[in-house]
Design a protein around this motif. Structure first.
Motif, mmCIF file in Angstrom:
data_model
loop_
_atom_site.group_PDB
_atom_site.id
_atom_site.type_symbol
_atom_site.label_atom_id
_atom_site.label_comp_id
_atom_site.label_asym_id
_atom_site.label_seq_id
_atom_site.Cartn_x
_atom_site.Cartn_y
_atom_site.Cartn_z
ATOM 1 N N ALA A 1 0.824 -1.437 0.065
ATOM 2 C CA ALA A 1 0.072 -0.204 0.006
ATOM 3 C C ALA A 1 0.744 1.168 -0.001
ATOM 4 O O ALA A 1 0.609 2.115 -0.784
ATOM 5 C CB ALA A 1 -0.856 -0.014 1.181
ATOM 6 N N ASN A 2 1.905 1.400 0.923
ATOM 7 C CA ASN A 2 2.823 2.266 1.119
ATOM 8 C C ASN A 2 3.387 2.619 -0.482
ATOM 9 O O ASN A 2 3.743 3.766 -0.781
ATOM 10 C CB ASN A 2 3.838 2.145 1.850
ATOM 11 C CG ASN A 2 3.155 2.458 3.404
ATOM 12 O OD1 ASN A 2 2.017 2.814 3.438
ATOM 13 N ND2 ASN A 2 3.931 2.046 4.570
ATOM 14 N N LYS A 3 4.052 1.413 -1.033
ATOM 15 C CA LYS A 3 4.481 1.511 -2.330
ATOM 16 C C LYS A 3 3.621 2.295 -3.525
ATOM 17 O O LYS A 3 4.112 3.351 -4.193
ATOM 18 C CB LYS A 3 5.090 0.302 -2.850
ATOM 19 C CG LYS A 3 6.323 -0.230 -2.410
ATOM 20 C CD LYS A 3 6.678 -1.567 -2.963
ATOM 21 C CE LYS A 3 7.978 -2.149 -2.315
ATOM 22 N NZ LYS A 3 8.481 -3.495 -2.999
ATOM 23 N N LEU A 4 2.640 1.763 -3.277
ATOM 24 C CA LEU A 4 1.425 2.382 -4.350
ATOM 25 C C LEU A 4 1.054 3.974 -4.253
ATOM 26 O O LEU A 4 1.129 4.731 -5.311
ATOM 27 C CB LEU A 4 0.157 1.504 -4.607
ATOM 28 C CG LEU A 4 0.533 -0.010 -4.953
ATOM 29 C CD1 LEU A 4 -0.742 -0.509 -5.156
ATOM 30 C CD2 LEU A 4 1.053 -0.188 -6.238
ATOM 31 N N LEU A 5 0.895 4.130 -2.918
ATOM 32 C CA LEU A 5 0.737 5.409 -2.288
ATOM 33 C C LEU A 5 2.064 6.566 -2.642
ATOM 34 O O LEU A 5 1.674 7.659 -2.855
ATOM 35 C CB LEU A 5 0.350 5.566 -0.855
ATOM 36 C CG LEU A 5 -0.901 4.975 -0.704
ATOM 37 C CD1 LEU A 5 -0.860 4.983 0.998
ATOM 38 C CD2 LEU A 5 -2.089 6.178 -0.970
ATOM 39 N N GLY A 6 3.300 6.074 -2.669
ATOM 40 C CA GLY A 6 4.355 6.735 -2.688
ATOM 41 C C GLY A 6 4.531 7.620 -1.488
ATOM 42 O O GLY A 6 5.462 8.425 -1.240
ATOM 43 N N ARG A 7 4.053 7.028 -0.207
ATOM 44 C CA ARG A 7 3.996 7.749 1.066
ATOM 45 C C ARG A 7 3.510 6.637 2.090
ATOM 46 O O ARG A 7 2.937 5.800 1.661
ATOM 47 C CB ARG A 7 3.440 9.096 1.225
ATOM 48 C CG ARG A 7 1.868 8.966 0.901
ATOM 49 C CD ARG A 7 0.951 10.134 1.121
ATOM 50 N NE ARG A 7 -0.223 10.098 0.267
ATOM 51 C CZ ARG A 7 -1.246 9.654 1.232
ATOM 52 N NH1 ARG A 7 -1.169 9.402 2.621
ATOM 53 N NH2 ARG A 7 -2.392 9.440 0.604
ATOM 54 N N ARG A 8 3.729 6.860 3.572
ATOM 55 C CA ARG A 8 3.184 6.016 4.352
ATOM 56 C C ARG A 8 1.596 6.312 4.700
ATOM 57 O O ARG A 8 1.241 7.543 4.672
ATOM 58 C CB ARG A 8 3.592 6.188 5.772
ATOM 59 C CG ARG A 8 5.140 5.640 5.632
ATOM 60 C CD ARG A 8 5.892 5.992 6.848
ATOM 61 N NE ARG A 8 7.305 5.492 6.883
ATOM 62 C CZ ARG A 8 8.366 5.868 7.789
ATOM 63 N NH1 ARG A 8 8.138 6.960 8.844
ATOM 64 N NH2 ARG A 8 9.505 5.481 7.593
ATOM 65 N N TYR A 9 0.938 5.106 4.780
ATOM 66 C CA TYR A 9 -0.473 5.428 4.631
ATOM 67 C C TYR A 9 -0.979 5.986 6.152
ATOM 68 O O TYR A 9 0.043 5.583 7.297
ATOM 69 C CB TYR A 9 -1.392 4.117 4.541
ATOM 70 C CG TYR A 9 -2.746 4.315 4.722
ATOM 71 C CD1 TYR A 9 -3.430 4.782 3.672
ATOM 72 C CD2 TYR A 9 -3.643 3.715 5.637
ATOM 73 C CE1 TYR A 9 -4.747 5.114 3.696
ATOM 74 C CE2 TYR A 9 -5.083 3.617 5.774
ATOM 75 C CZ TYR A 9 -5.678 4.488 4.441
ATOM 76 O OH TYR A 9 -6.706 4.642 4.702
ATOM 77 N N SER A 10 -1.794 6.694 6.440
ATOM 78 C CA SER A 10 -2.025 7.690 7.611
ATOM 79 C C SER A 10 -3.444 7.842 7.885
ATOM 80 O O SER A 10 -4.241 7.955 6.917
ATOM 81 C CB SER A 10 -1.245 8.848 7.497
ATOM 82 O OG SER A 10 -1.733 9.794 6.522
ATOM 83 N N PHE A 11 -3.556 8.298 9.055
ATOM 84 C CA PHE A 11 -4.776 8.812 9.667
ATOM 85 C C PHE A 11 -4.595 9.771 10.799
ATOM 86 O O PHE A 11 -3.600 9.523 11.323
ATOM 87 C CB PHE A 11 -5.775 7.665 10.011
ATOM 88 C CG PHE A 11 -5.379 6.735 11.204
ATOM 89 C CD1 PHE A 11 -5.840 7.120 12.300
ATOM 90 C CD2 PHE A 11 -4.605 5.613 10.967
ATOM 91 C CE1 PHE A 11 -5.512 6.347 13.427
ATOM 92 C CE2 PHE A 11 -4.205 4.931 12.034
ATOM 93 C CZ PHE A 11 -4.852 5.181 13.135
ATOM 94 N N SER A 12 -5.757 10.663 11.058
ATOM 95 C CA SER A 12 -5.842 11.327 12.152
ATOM 96 C C SER A 12 -6.877 11.192 13.322
ATOM 97 O O SER A 12 -7.759 10.769 12.770
ATOM 98 C CB SER A 12 -5.637 12.663 11.695
ATOM 99 O OG SER A 12 -4.177 13.168 11.116
ATOM 100 N N GLY A 13 -6.746 11.240 14.517
ATOM 101 C CA GLY A 13 -7.723 11.081 15.353
ATOM 102 C C GLY A 13 -7.434 11.517 16.675
ATOM 103 O O GLY A 13 -6.403 12.387 16.947
#
Length: 311
Positions: free
Chosen positions: A179-191
């Protein structure tokens, strides 16, 4: 960045380069489209304008109550701005709006109101009633109304064509690396950090229980992950558990909690952002508390080994 929710608030400018789409995840394919879009506007000393939709069209068209997004609107805005988007139009996507054909939409919004010099579109993008709008349809409209159309080809990583669907599938399988490779960044979320049942503290591993990241936010598969968590503007490493805590409960809601390494502050009520680095293991049920503690210690050792390699 200027953000518009009302078409009538946008001044007409014939020298405008437009791109449109939901841009869910803003992955490497999207970034290539956005780079070309920004370059085209700079090349003619023109205005760039990105058009997107909220809520996600799928939640309206197929009545999915739980459409999960790789990036919520609030997450998308700062990423788009960092990539050079200077003007953003957010259209309220309704059932009534969905009945517009691509021709009607382009004429009403771009030709008659905004002004358009060129439209930049991804190779597989479709829009309008019945998804009748694509590169070929836009090219015909361009000839009629006097604007250019550019198409951006697919982006591949390790022979995989990048798409939001493939990223969702990877996250569903816990494959955060892909997932991170395809995004080109680390997958993230905020809460927001809320009070939990303090199980972690009792075990010697106090955790930050995170909620309020949005009902429509896509979270990866249940399991244990190494993460980078941003607290009060500072980055810390941590171990994140997404799961039902089967050692203590027979059933229950999925919770998200992070054991922040080398950290001891009280951060209840604080907004935090979690960037997911790597999956460590599946969630497991342990039959003694001691066995669980031993596993957490092992998880921490593995996490710290990964951190050493990152540094």
């Amino acid at each position: 960045m200027q953000i518009f929710y009302d078409l009538d608030k946008i001044e007409r400018d014939e020298n405008t380069v437009i791109t449109l789409g939901t841009f869910d995840g803003i992955h490497l394919g999207h970034k290539k489209t956005l780079e070309k879009f920004v370059e085209k506007a700079k090349g003619i000393n023109g205005r760039n304008l990105l058009v997107t939709f909220s809520p996600h069209p799928r939640s309206v068209l197929v009545k999915e109550k739980n459409v999960r997004l790789l990036s919520t609107l609030n997450e998308k805005i700062p990423i788009l701005e960092s990539l050079g988007v200077l003007n953003l139009l957010i259209i309220n996507f309704t059932k009534e709006f969905s009945q517009k054909t691509s021709y009607e939409f382009v004429k009403e919004y771009f030709v008659d109101k905004i002004g358009v010099k060129e439209i930049v579109i991804g190779y597989d993008h479709h829009f309008g009633k019945g998804r009748d709008g694509n590169f070929e349809a836009l090219s015909k409209m361009g000839k009629e109304f006097g604007f250019d159309v550019s198409m951006v080809e697919a982006v591949s990583v390790d022979y995989i064509t990048v798409s939001s669907t493939k990223i969702r599938n990877a996250l569903s399988e816990g494959d955060i690396s892909l997932a991170n490779k395809l995004l080109g960044r680390r997958y993230s979320f905020s809460g927001v950090v809320v009070e939990g049942d303090k199980r972690g503290r009792e075990l010697g591993f106090p955790t930050a229980n995170i909620e309020d990241f949005g009902d429509d936010k896509f979270l990866p598969a249940i399991g244990i992950y190494l993460v980078d968590i941003i607290v009060e503007g500072k980055n810390y490493f941590g171990l994140m558990s997404i799961g039902r805590r089967p050692t203590f409960y027979e059933s229950g809601d999925v919770t998200t909690e992070v054991y922040i390494l080398d950290f001891s502050k009280d951060i209840y009520g604080q907004k935090v952002t979690v960037n997911i680095i790597e999956r460590i293991r599946d969630e497991e049920k342990f039959y003694t508390v001691e066995a669980l503690i031993d596993q957490i210690k092992d998880d921490e050792l593995k996490g710290r080994e990964i951190i050493k390699k990152l540094n």
